[in-house]
Design a protein around this motif. Sequence first.
Motif, PDB file in Angstrom:
ATOM      1  N   ARG A  86       0.859  -1.185   0.000  1.00 41.23           N
ATOM      2  CA  ARG A  86       0.000   0.000   0.000  1.00 41.23           C
ATOM      3  C   ARG A  86       0.895   1.235   0.000  1.00 41.23           C
ATOM      4  O   ARG A  86       1.997   1.229   0.546  1.00 41.23           O
ATOM      5  CB  ARG A  86      -0.954   0.009   1.192  1.00 41.23           C
ATOM      6  CG  ARG A  86      -0.288   0.014   2.555  1.00 41.23           C
ATOM      7  CD  ARG A  86      -1.334  -0.105   3.652  1.00 41.23           C
ATOM      8  NE  ARG A  86      -0.722  -0.468   4.926  1.00 41.23           N
ATOM      9  CZ  ARG A  86      -1.327  -1.179   5.864  1.00 41.23           C
ATOM     10  NH1 ARG A  86      -2.550  -1.611   5.675  1.00 41.23           N
ATOM     11  NH2 ARG A  86      -0.713  -1.472   6.992  1.00 41.23           N
ATOM     12  N   ASN A 108      -3.641   4.942   0.637  1.00 42.82           N
ATOM     13  CA  ASN A 108      -4.508   4.360  -0.405  1.00 42.82           C
ATOM     14  C   ASN A 108      -5.920   4.929  -0.444  1.00 42.82           C
ATOM     15  O   ASN A 108      -6.906   4.197  -0.417  1.00 42.82           O
ATOM     16  CB  ASN A 108      -4.609   2.841  -0.217  1.00 42.82           C
ATOM     17  CG  ASN A 108      -3.340   2.135  -0.643  1.00 42.82           C
ATOM     18  OD1 ASN A 108      -2.495   2.711  -1.308  1.00 42.82           O
ATOM     19  ND2 ASN A 108      -3.214   0.878  -0.249  1.00 42.82           N
ATOM     20  N   LEU A 223       2.121   3.062  -6.984  1.00 39.94           N
ATOM     21  CA  LEU A 223       1.955   3.373  -5.570  1.00 39.94           C
ATOM     22  C   LEU A 223       2.830   4.528  -5.115  1.00 39.94           C
ATOM     23  O   LEU A 223       2.454   5.310  -4.252  1.00 39.94           O
ATOM     24  CB  LEU A 223       2.284   2.146  -4.728  1.00 39.94           C
ATOM     25  CG  LEU A 223       1.259   1.031  -4.695  1.00 39.94           C
ATOM     26  CD1 LEU A 223       1.848  -0.172  -3.934  1.00 39.94           C
ATOM     27  CD2 LEU A 223      -0.032   1.470  -4.054  1.00 39.94           C
TER      28      LEU A 223
END
Length: 225
Positions: A86, A108, A223
């Motif tokens: 994440r 996230n 990410l």
Amino acid sequence: MAAYLACAIDKSHGTLLTTACIQFEEDYNFKEDKFAGTWYEVRRLNEPSVKQQEDCVVMNYRLGDKGSFNILESYQIGDESEPIYRGGKAEPKVFQDARIPKFFERFNTTDPADPDTSIDIVATDYSSYAVVYSCTSINSTHHVESAWVLSRQPALAKNVVELVGVFLETRFTREEHKWRATIQTADFCKPTAVEDLSSHSAAGRVRLSIPLAVLLGTMLVKLFY
């Protein structure tokens, strides 16, 4: 290092309900560039009712604009799990009476209505350990409390364990303040791409193989950038 509260934070992080936050007396000049890099979570405040705990928590803090950090974190739930990734960001919050570094952390989510997590870095020597504390209001009378011990390596050195132990015993004094060791052993934890993002991880558990790094490349870009 990880890392990331009621309705806002996954309980597998370990959270406690409290009517008052701990007031820390520490006072130091935080050096963002020295804190950046890879951290391993080695302890967290324990919530006994949580059955599926996050282990093998590794996080990389990359210095962003105006004292912020871009965060990539991986964790594992059970020995059969593959690493779960994440991404997030920690933005500094400035209060006139602040004596320790304080951040708002978000993982996230792109919904501006989602609450940020309040994070305080209450102690660190930058090279071996950090103690991170979170106490976030959920209503007019109660807060959700979390805390983590981070290490530059999967395990703290013996002399650092003693130093951190004294700090925790003198600050976290309520009966419900029980600590859980985060599993970081090589036979339990799978290799994670987060360990490859910083030179601090050179003595980590296992380096990623090239094929695995290639497979994860696209996800990391999404990410982390």
